[in-house]
Design an enzyme around this catalytic site. Structure first.
Site, PDB file in Angstrom:
ATOM      1  N   THR A  10      20.729  18.279   3.179  1.00  0.00           N
ATOM      2  CA  THR A  10      19.777  19.211   3.801  1.00  0.00           C
ATOM      3  C   THR A  10      18.639  18.512   4.540  1.00  0.00           C
ATOM      4  OG1 THR A  10      18.430  19.327   1.799  1.00  0.00           O
ATOM      5  CG2 THR A  10      20.164  20.976   2.016  1.00  0.00           C
TER       6      THR A  10
ATOM      7  N   GLU B  46      20.885  23.760 -11.218  1.00  0.00           N
ATOM      8  CA  GLU B  46      20.587  22.396 -10.823  1.00  0.00           C
ATOM      9  C   GLU B  46      19.210  22.064 -11.380  1.00  0.00           C
ATOM     10  OE1 GLU B  46      22.528  21.334  -6.735  1.00  0.00           O
ATOM     11  OE2 GLU B  46      21.434  23.198  -6.489  1.00  0.00           O
ATOM     12  N   ALA B  47      18.952  20.777 -11.579  1.00  0.00           N
ATOM     13  CA  ALA B  47      17.651  20.384 -12.124  1.00  0.00           C
ATOM     14  C   ALA B  47      16.525  20.895 -11.223  1.00  0.00           C
ATOM     15  CB  ALA B  47      17.593  18.872 -12.260  1.00  0.00           C
ATOM     16  N   ASN B  48      16.798  21.040  -9.919  1.00  0.00           N
ATOM     17  CA  ASN B  48      15.763  21.496  -8.985  1.00  0.00           C
ATOM     18  C   ASN B  48      15.445  22.988  -9.123  1.00  0.00           C
ATOM     19  OD1 ASN B  48      17.821  22.890  -7.602  1.00  0.00           O
ATOM     20  ND2 ASN B  48      18.072  21.281  -6.059  1.00  0.00           N
TER      21      ASN B  48
ATOM     22  N   ARG C  68      22.689   9.152  -3.355  1.00  0.00           N
ATOM     23  CA  ARG C  68      23.567  10.037  -2.570  1.00  0.00           C
ATOM     24  C   ARG C  68      22.847  10.493  -1.299  1.00  0.00           C
ATOM     25  NH1 ARG C  68      21.666  15.111  -3.189  1.00  0.00           N
ATOM     26  NH2 ARG C  68      23.441  16.040  -2.127  1.00  0.00           N
TER      27      ARG C  68
ATOM     28  N   ASP D 112      15.097  30.934  -3.674  1.00  0.00           N
ATOM     29  CA  ASP D 112      16.304  30.802  -4.490  1.00  0.00           C
ATOM     30  C   ASP D 112      16.176  29.713  -5.550  1.00  0.00           C
ATOM     31  OD1 ASP D 112      16.552  28.664  -2.774  1.00  0.00           O
ATOM     32  OD2 ASP D 112      18.438  29.306  -1.864  1.00  0.00           O
TER      33      ASP D 112
ATOM     34  N   SER E  59      14.864  26.934   3.692  1.00  0.00           N
ATOM     35  CA  SER E  59      14.550  26.866   2.263  1.00  0.00           C
ATOM     36  C   SER E  59      13.354  25.977   1.908  1.00  0.00           C
ATOM     37  CB  SER E  59      15.820  26.409   1.554  1.00  0.00           C
ATOM     38  OG  SER E  59      15.689  26.537   0.192  1.00  0.00           O
TER      39      SER E  59
END
Ligand code: G16
Length: 551
Positions: free
Chosen positions: A508, A379-381, A504, A289, A69
């Protein structure tokens, strides 16, 4: 006698794909993900796991996507997709981690035996797997290792070639629903493009022509999908792919793509000069994505329209349509976010709709969104989609409108259910969705942006000795370990007006992520780097990557 594991075949082929002794693998936020050069044994084993998962689910087709990704080009990864196109069930993530870490062929076969027994897998069932990869150079050899795994377990494989993650998810659902009442679409790439483009053309018919859209394809597989989609869209919208060099070494996700835009809050340099003031454009990530929009204002200033802005735009549009269609008593629209959601977006949305916060990872958002009649999750991303519950689809199909306005709104909702790839976040489906809403609202980028004003924020990565010592609670908003670190963060945050920060471990990348918000940009930067400094000091990170005090 019940069917047995084909131990001989597994053993012979497993010896060709030995596990490196020094690596511990983990099925993380989005599957296994690390350097492509150390994933051979994982891919072989995932072939077998996918076959077993299919047997467990009575021969339904399981999906496997080989991609890393948004990660840099040398990385690669693999994720499993369950029959309805959703992410692998959590219990099987643990099985996958366990099997990937078996030290020897013998240990691996023993672990497989245990799984078959514990999960009560009937080995006489058929197994079917559809798989694809992105454009990474390590892809072909990893796919070959994976195919050895399929061969070892005797699974039937369908190679979907080089395609986007969302198309693979689409295929999984389309294959498993073929000929059924809830058929998702024709199980081919062509089926995907036809379904989405047909719905889009209907949704924007009669609207003012949309301006051409520049799409930064991150030099990844999305470039090919965007080019193909263009051919299906006719003159409903012109897509202009940028960063479409899928074979240039080192180009993938390099100074371009959705993650670059989100983390640097800048225009990809390759687009500079080609975007005019007022014009909007967007970036995909390496497997298409995620989606990030942006525009330049009259002063040539860059403005980012991230996943939160997409969520607010789309949720508002759907709520309006539901109301106009006369269905607001039956259909409850809700939104799901993560701790990364900008505080202003949460405030804006929570004043209008139910909003839930869950841990990072589409899998978490997806499941939470299923609790609403229409669940909007981003998600904000820029990773997200909209889910329509089976009951809602039924209501939309059977509802009898009583006025022309109701009928139009109902038709729009029906077409949205076709336009939106409900299996997982899909940048191409999402960008067509955004363009639909903008066409209906006659919004410019600036008007969309003005729904609310983002709180200044900053995201920082910290390389630490061992990110696995970081554990969180409260949807990742607080640390429970290392002990004492959260109290230090709390004390620091208090000193900043409108301050918020959390830490956090990434699932990935081998880093710890730090997010901070404050009322002014310089304060958000300072807070993020100070918290990153605390993380570094607490755990002892790589001296070369010690976070700078602040910019
Ligand atoms: C994956 C997940 C996303 C998640 C992202 C970052 O995205 O699918 O849900 O937000 O990783 O996760 P983390 O912060 O744990 O590294 P992608 O686009 O890389 O597959």
């Amino acid at each position: 006698m019940p069917a047995q594991l084909p131990v001989e075949a597994i053993s012979t082929l497993s010896e060709l794909h030995p596990k490196p002794s020094h690596i511990r693998y983990q099925y993380g936020t989005a599957g296994f993900r690390t350097l492509g050069s150390v994933l051979d044994s994982v891919l072989f084993r995932v072939g077998i796991i996918a076959g077993l998962r299919s047997k467990k689910l009575d021969g339904k087709t399981i999906g496997v996507m080989v991609t890393a990704s948004h990660n840099p080009e040398p990385d690669n990864g693999v994720k499993l997709v369950d029959p309805r196109g959703e992410m692998l069930e959590a219990a099987w993530e643990a099985h996958a981690t366990n099997l990937a870490n078996a030290a020897t062929t013998e240990d691996f076969i023993n672990a497989l035996d245990t799984l078959v027994r514990v999960a009560k897998i009937d080995l006489s069932k058929p197994s079917r797997v559809v798989y694809a990869r992105d454009t990474r150079p390590s892809g072909p050899s990893l796919v070959a290792a994976f195919e050895d795994g399929l061969k070892a377990i005797g699974a039937e494989g369908r190679n979907a070639g080089v395609t986007t993650t969302p198309i693979l998810h689409y295929l999984v659902r389309a294959i498993n629903t073929k000929g059924k009442k809830d058929e998702y679409g024709v199980d081919s790439e062509e089926g995907y493009f036809t379904k989405l483009s047909g719905a889009f053309q209907k949704l924007v018919a009669g609207k003012t022509a949309l301006p051409p859209l520049i799409i930064d394809c991150a030099n990844g597989v999305g470039a090919e999908a965007v080019q193909k989609m263009s051919g299906y869209l006719g003159d409903s919208i012109k897509l202009i792919p940028y960063n479409a060099s899928t074979t240039t070494p080192g180009a993938l996700n390099n100074a371009c793509g959705a993650d670059f835009v989100k983390t640097t809050q800048k225009l990809p340099p390759s687009l500079a000069g080609d975007i005019k003031p007022g014009q909007r454009a967007c970036s995909l990530d390496g497997d298409a994505d995620r989606l990030m929009y942006y525009y330049l204002d009259d002063q040539n200033q860059f403005h980012m329209l991230d996943g939160d802005k997409i969520s607010s735009l789309v949720a508002g549009f759907i709520v309006d349509l539901v109301k106009i269609a006369g269905l607001d008593r039956t259909i409850r629209v809700g939104v799901v976010q993560t701790a990364y959601a900008n505080g202003s977006s949460t405030k804006y949305l929570a004043e209008r709709l139910p909003v839930r916060c869950v841990p990072t990872g589409v899998k978490h958002l997806h499941h939470a969104a299923e609790h609403f009649e229409v669940g909007v999750y981003f998600e904000a991303n820029g990773h997200g989609t909209v889910l329509f519950s089976p009951e809602t689809l039924q209501t939309l199909a059977t509802h009898e409108p009583s006025t022309p306005a109701q009928s139009t709104a109902l038709n729009h909702l029906r077409n949205l259910t076709l336009l939106i790839n409900q299996t997982v976040g899909d940048a191409i489906s999402d960008l067509l969705l955004v363009e639909t809403v903008l066409a209906h609202k006659s919004y410019s980028g600036a008007e969309w942006d003005s729904l609310y004003v983002d709180l200044p924020n900053r995201l920082v990565k910290v390389v630490v000795a061992d990110r696995h010592v970081f554990h969180t609670e409260d949807a990742e908003r607080r640390l429970v370990s290392p002990k004492g670190l959260q109290a230090k963060i709390d004390a620091l945050v208090k000193r900043y007006d409108g301050g918020r920060s959390f830490v956090r471990p990434s699932g990935t990348e081998d880093v710890v992520r730090v997010y901070a918000e404050a009322m002014i940009k310089s304060q958000a930067d300072e807070l993020a780097f100070r918290v990153a400094g605390l993380v570094y000091d607490e755990t002892g990170g790589d001296p070369n990557t010690r976070p700078r005090e602040f910019l």
